[in-house]
Design a protein around this motif. Sequence first.
Motif, mmCIF file in Angstrom:
data_model
loop_
_atom_site.group_PDB
_atom_site.id
_atom_site.type_symbol
_atom_site.label_atom_id
_atom_site.label_comp_id
_atom_site.label_asym_id
_atom_site.label_seq_id
_atom_site.Cartn_x
_atom_site.Cartn_y
_atom_site.Cartn_z
ATOM 1 N N ILE A 145 0.995 -1.167 -0.279
ATOM 2 C CA ILE A 145 0.073 -0.157 0.056
ATOM 3 C C ILE A 145 0.822 1.204 -0.111
ATOM 4 O O ILE A 145 1.842 1.155 0.784
ATOM 5 C CB ILE A 145 -1.021 -0.056 1.260
ATOM 6 C CG1 ILE A 145 -1.792 -1.280 1.295
ATOM 7 C CG2 ILE A 145 -1.677 1.403 1.226
ATOM 8 C CD1 ILE A 145 -2.651 -1.261 2.402
ATOM 9 N N TYR A 146 0.475 2.263 -0.807
ATOM 10 C CA TYR A 146 1.327 3.367 -0.927
ATOM 11 C C TYR A 146 0.532 4.638 -0.647
ATOM 12 O O TYR A 146 -0.789 4.614 -1.312
ATOM 13 C CB TYR A 146 1.934 3.752 -2.277
ATOM 14 C CG TYR A 146 2.580 5.060 -2.210
ATOM 15 C CD1 TYR A 146 3.951 5.077 -1.891
ATOM 16 C CD2 TYR A 146 2.091 6.182 -2.802
ATOM 17 C CE1 TYR A 146 4.635 6.354 -1.759
ATOM 18 C CE2 TYR A 146 2.862 7.558 -2.828
ATOM 19 C CZ TYR A 146 4.322 7.239 -2.345
ATOM 20 O OH TYR A 146 4.750 8.339 -2.227
ATOM 21 N N MET A 194 -1.016 18.075 -7.496
ATOM 22 C CA MET A 194 0.074 17.460 -8.247
ATOM 23 C C MET A 194 -0.494 17.179 -9.859
ATOM 24 O O MET A 194 -1.859 16.837 -9.987
ATOM 25 C CB MET A 194 0.343 16.268 -7.858
ATOM 26 C CG MET A 194 1.080 16.328 -6.236
ATOM 27 S SD MET A 194 1.931 15.011 -5.928
ATOM 28 C CE MET A 194 1.018 13.512 -5.907
ATOM 29 N N PRO A 195 0.226 17.148 -10.785
ATOM 30 C CA PRO A 195 -0.089 16.707 -12.127
ATOM 31 C C PRO A 195 -0.657 15.135 -11.939
ATOM 32 O O PRO A 195 -0.420 14.266 -11.017
ATOM 33 C CB PRO A 195 1.141 16.521 -12.982
ATOM 34 C CG PRO A 195 1.921 17.521 -12.265
ATOM 35 C CD PRO A 195 1.718 17.550 -10.651
ATOM 36 N N GLU A 196 -2.056 14.847 -12.615
ATOM 37 C CA GLU A 196 -2.448 13.535 -12.313
ATOM 38 C C GLU A 196 -1.733 12.534 -12.698
ATOM 39 O O GLU A 196 -1.849 11.296 -12.052
ATOM 40 C CB GLU A 196 -3.835 13.439 -13.422
ATOM 41 C CG GLU A 196 -4.641 12.559 -13.133
ATOM 42 C CD GLU A 196 -6.016 12.480 -13.946
ATOM 43 O OE1 GLU A 196 -6.771 11.655 -13.732
ATOM 44 O OE2 GLU A 196 -6.309 13.641 -14.348
ATOM 45 N N SER A 247 -2.040 6.508 -6.835
ATOM 46 C CA SER A 247 -3.354 5.805 -6.805
ATOM 47 C C SER A 247 -4.457 6.542 -7.849
ATOM 48 O O SER A 247 -4.284 7.717 -8.271
ATOM 49 C CB SER A 247 -3.986 6.378 -5.532
ATOM 50 O OG SER A 247 -5.198 5.712 -5.367
ATOM 51 N N LYS A 248 -5.348 5.884 -8.336
ATOM 52 C CA LYS A 248 -6.212 6.249 -9.117
ATOM 53 C C LYS A 248 -7.665 6.707 -8.459
ATOM 54 O O LYS A 248 -8.560 7.643 -8.734
ATOM 55 C CB LYS A 248 -6.894 5.260 -10.094
ATOM 56 C CG LYS A 248 -5.818 4.738 -11.006
ATOM 57 C CD LYS A 248 -6.363 3.763 -11.945
ATOM 58 C CE LYS A 248 -5.130 2.883 -12.646
ATOM 59 N NZ LYS A 248 -4.959 3.006 -13.898
ATOM 60 N N GLU A 305 -1.129 13.335 -1.048
ATOM 61 C CA GLU A 305 -0.700 14.758 -0.966
ATOM 62 C C GLU A 305 -0.394 15.190 0.455
ATOM 63 O O GLU A 305 0.324 15.748 0.810
ATOM 64 C CB GLU A 305 -2.351 15.556 -1.027
ATOM 65 C CG GLU A 305 -2.435 15.645 -2.684
ATOM 66 C CD GLU A 305 -3.733 16.639 -3.237
ATOM 67 O OE1 GLU A 305 -4.425 16.779 -2.109
ATOM 68 O OE2 GLU A 305 -4.202 16.402 -4.085
ATOM 69 N N VAL A 306 -0.882 14.114 1.685
ATOM 70 C CA VAL A 306 -0.516 14.583 2.888
ATOM 71 C C VAL A 306 0.991 14.056 3.016
ATOM 72 O O VAL A 306 2.052 14.803 3.547
ATOM 73 C CB VAL A 306 -1.292 13.752 4.021
ATOM 74 C CG1 VAL A 306 -0.554 13.526 5.263
ATOM 75 C CG2 VAL A 306 -2.872 14.128 4.150
#
Length: 67
Positions: free
Chosen positions: A2-3, A38-40, A45-46, A55-56
């Motif tokens: 998990i990321y 951020m750029p997609e 993650s989708k 983002e955290v």
Amino acid sequence: MIYPSIDKLLNIVDSKYELVHIAARRSKEISRTGYLQMPEAEYKSKKNIGRALEEVTEGFIKVEKEG
């Protein structure tokens, strides 16, 4: 795997409950506005909840510690 990892996130945020609250609010904001910090293509993650956690980790969401 998990990321981002929960260990890395808990170094930024004091508790799991606060982390869930922050991620849920940001995820709803992403859904409502469509704004990504951020750029997609840079997100792993989708799903919005995963993007909020990323983002955290990247420091785009500042968590102020009380006390």
